[in-house]
Design an enzyme around this catalytic site. Sequence first.
Site, PDB file in Angstrom:
ATOM      1  CE1 TYR A  73      -4.204   1.787   0.494  1.00  0.00           C
ATOM      2  CE2 TYR A  73      -2.712   3.347   1.532  1.00  0.00           C
ATOM      3  CZ  TYR A  73      -3.943   3.055   0.972  1.00  0.00           C
ATOM      4  OH  TYR A  73      -4.898   4.028   0.883  1.00  0.00           O
ATOM      5  CG  PHE A 125      -7.224  16.362 -24.917  1.00  0.00           C
ATOM      6  CD1 PHE A 125      -7.371  15.912 -26.222  1.00  0.00           C
ATOM      7  CD2 PHE A 125      -7.674  15.550 -23.887  1.00  0.00           C
ATOM      8  CE1 PHE A 125      -7.949  14.682 -26.482  1.00  0.00           C
ATOM      9  CE2 PHE A 125      -8.245  14.314 -24.147  1.00  0.00           C
ATOM     10  CZ  PHE A 125      -8.379  13.886 -25.450  1.00  0.00           C
ATOM     11  CG  ASP A 126     -11.921  16.167 -25.734  1.00  0.00           C
ATOM     12  OD1 ASP A 126     -11.095  15.582 -25.026  1.00  0.00           O
ATOM     13  OD2 ASP A 126     -12.512  15.617 -26.688  1.00  0.00           O
ATOM     14  CG  ASP A 216      -2.071  17.833 -21.947  1.00  0.00           C
ATOM     15  OD1 ASP A 216      -1.687  16.658 -21.763  1.00  0.00           O
ATOM     16  OD2 ASP A 216      -3.232  18.125 -22.307  1.00  0.00           O
ATOM     17  CB  ALA A 218      -0.624  12.729 -24.055  1.00  0.00           C
ATOM     18  CE  LYS A 259      -4.330   9.487 -24.975  1.00  0.00           C
ATOM     19  NZ  LYS A 259      -4.516  10.843 -24.526  1.00  0.00           N
ATOM     20  CG  HIS A 449     -18.778  12.478 -29.436  1.00  0.00           C
ATOM     21  ND1 HIS A 449     -18.900  13.579 -28.623  1.00  0.00           N
ATOM     22  CD2 HIS A 449     -17.648  11.837 -29.031  1.00  0.00           C
ATOM     23  CE1 HIS A 449     -17.891  13.604 -27.775  1.00  0.00           C
ATOM     24  NE2 HIS A 449     -17.121  12.559 -27.989  1.00  0.00           N
TER      25      HIS A 449
HETATM   26  C1  LIG Z   1      -5.640  11.639 -23.854  1.00  0.00           C
HETATM   27  C2  LIG Z   1      -5.241  13.006 -23.486  1.00  0.00           C
HETATM   28  C3  LIG Z   1      -5.612  13.578 -22.252  1.00  0.00           C
HETATM   29  C4  LIG Z   1      -6.523  12.858 -21.264  1.00  0.00           C
HETATM   30  O1  LIG Z   1      -5.948  11.711 -20.794  1.00  0.00           O
HETATM   31  P1  LIG Z   1      -6.810  10.406 -20.401  1.00  0.00           P
HETATM   32  O2  LIG Z   1      -5.739   9.442 -19.999  1.00  0.00           O
HETATM   33  O3  LIG Z   1      -7.609   9.995 -21.573  1.00  0.00           O
HETATM   34  O4  LIG Z   1      -7.661  10.794 -19.236  1.00  0.00           O
HETATM   35  C5  LIG Z   1      -5.181  14.855 -21.984  1.00  0.00           C
HETATM   36  N1  LIG Z   1      -4.452  15.556 -22.862  1.00  0.00           N
HETATM   37  C6  LIG Z   1      -4.071  15.045 -24.039  1.00  0.00           C
HETATM   38  C7  LIG Z   1      -3.253  15.867 -24.980  1.00  0.00           C
HETATM   39  C8  LIG Z   1      -4.455  13.765 -24.400  1.00  0.00           C
HETATM   40  O5  LIG Z   1      -4.122  13.274 -25.597  1.00  0.00           O
END
Ligand SMILES: *Cc1c(COP(=O)(O)O)cnc(C)c1O
Length: 457
Positions: A73, A125-126, A216, A218, A259, A449
């Site tokens: 843990y 990102f959304d 950000d 990814a 990613k 969507h």
């Molecule tokens: C996928 C993504 C996120 C969100 O991450 P999740 O692991 O899907 O929650 C944030 N920013 C970017 C640029 C992404 O491609």
Amino acid sequence: MEFRTIIEPFRIHSVAPIAMTTQSQREKLIADAGYNLFSLHSDDVLIDLLTDSGTGAMSRNQWAAIQHGDESYAGSPSWLIFKEAVQNLFPFKHIIPTHQGRAAEKILFTAIGGQGKVIPNNTHFDTTRANIEYSKAEAVDLVIAEGKDPASKHPFKGNMDIGALENFIKVNGVENIPIVMMTITNNSSGGQPVSLENLRAVSAICKKYGIPFFLDAARFAENAWFIREREVGQGNREVADIVREIAQLADGMTISAKKDPFGNIGGWLAMNDDGLAMQARNLLILTEGFPTYGGLAGRDLEALAVGLTEAVSHDYLKYRIQSTAYLGNALAMMGIPVVQPIGGHAVYIDAKALLPQIPSLHYPGQALAIELYTVGGIRGCEIGSVMFGRKPDGSEVASAMELVRLAIPRRTYTQSHIDYVIEVCAEVVKLAPTLTGYTIVKEPPALRHFTAEFAPL
Ligand SMILES: *Cc1c(COP(=O)(O)O)cnc(C)c1O
């Protein structure tokens, strides 16, 4: 000697079957799914290009690391292995593991967002935008003009408009801007990279005004590869070294480890600021878990530690970027309009240009995505008026672009799978003038969507 064929820099070690279906079976399956590709069973898809998130193949070393996972843990050795691997590329003082990128965003913006705050990014990102807006702060996109033009061949279409950023800071006031963010690569504008020069300029502006700079990140490895390939003076550097320089320009980061880090799940939040880290860990405990595992099992932390070392391999990145371009260039060569230059993780087809006879609010992107499925069993994703058309006030406004994204899962499909996709696209192009639109017969109040149902017109 450079050979033309891009071989996958791996051999297949474990396989998952693809069930073959016929066109008439798929016509029934998609009708039963209300013509929504998200409602299909993935077993009924031949080539699944819905997303590159969490869909990559892990290596044998990652699977071996899974066995090494320690589920203590608190203070598990798996945590220390993970933390060291992250800090080797991103030397931030505090690393806070989360179950996905959006969990890191939720914690960060709970701590620093709120009414009256504004947060600029190249393009949010959304989930980032949604988490900022949920905190009642405002999310603003300041990508360069070329980043919004699908035909522009600018090598770094993800760049921030530096003039616009400085102006934005002057107009809104330093006290209202808790951080400046940069998404690398810029997912929402087509997987387009940001240059090192642009990252350095954003970092310098942030230092000048005393505003923290967050990444950000990814697709940090794909972005660093593009810097190595395209930016003057960067061609001889190790990708890992470029990544470290980018991290050192910033004060913190959020990341989806689904990613580039080859996770099926995972993410983290990182920063240098002790006070913010304490706040973030307190929030982490409420929703994710104890700070040495966050939202993850020890085995996931170990798989990510190995994935991070594989993500910056030059042999892998060369294959990754070339194989995505292989698909994009083949489509462009047969006259299919695609977003240029080809991004790192996906090819975006311009459905509005390919299907000019279908008005935007009859969803040309959806029509194209459905046809790719019925003709060839390929699942792509509409990014257009279905995804963005319904406004919070209930009105419907056509999206600026009607795209179909073919996202490429990492190390998952071979060149023959992609050659098949190219053949299917050639067939769909022949049918394009005969395709007609769709209407929505049922939709939820938000994020329609995912669950909307459609009928052909
Ligand atoms: C996928 C993504 C996120 C969100 O991450 P999740 O692991 O899907 O929650 C944030 N920013 C970017 C640029 C992404 O491609």
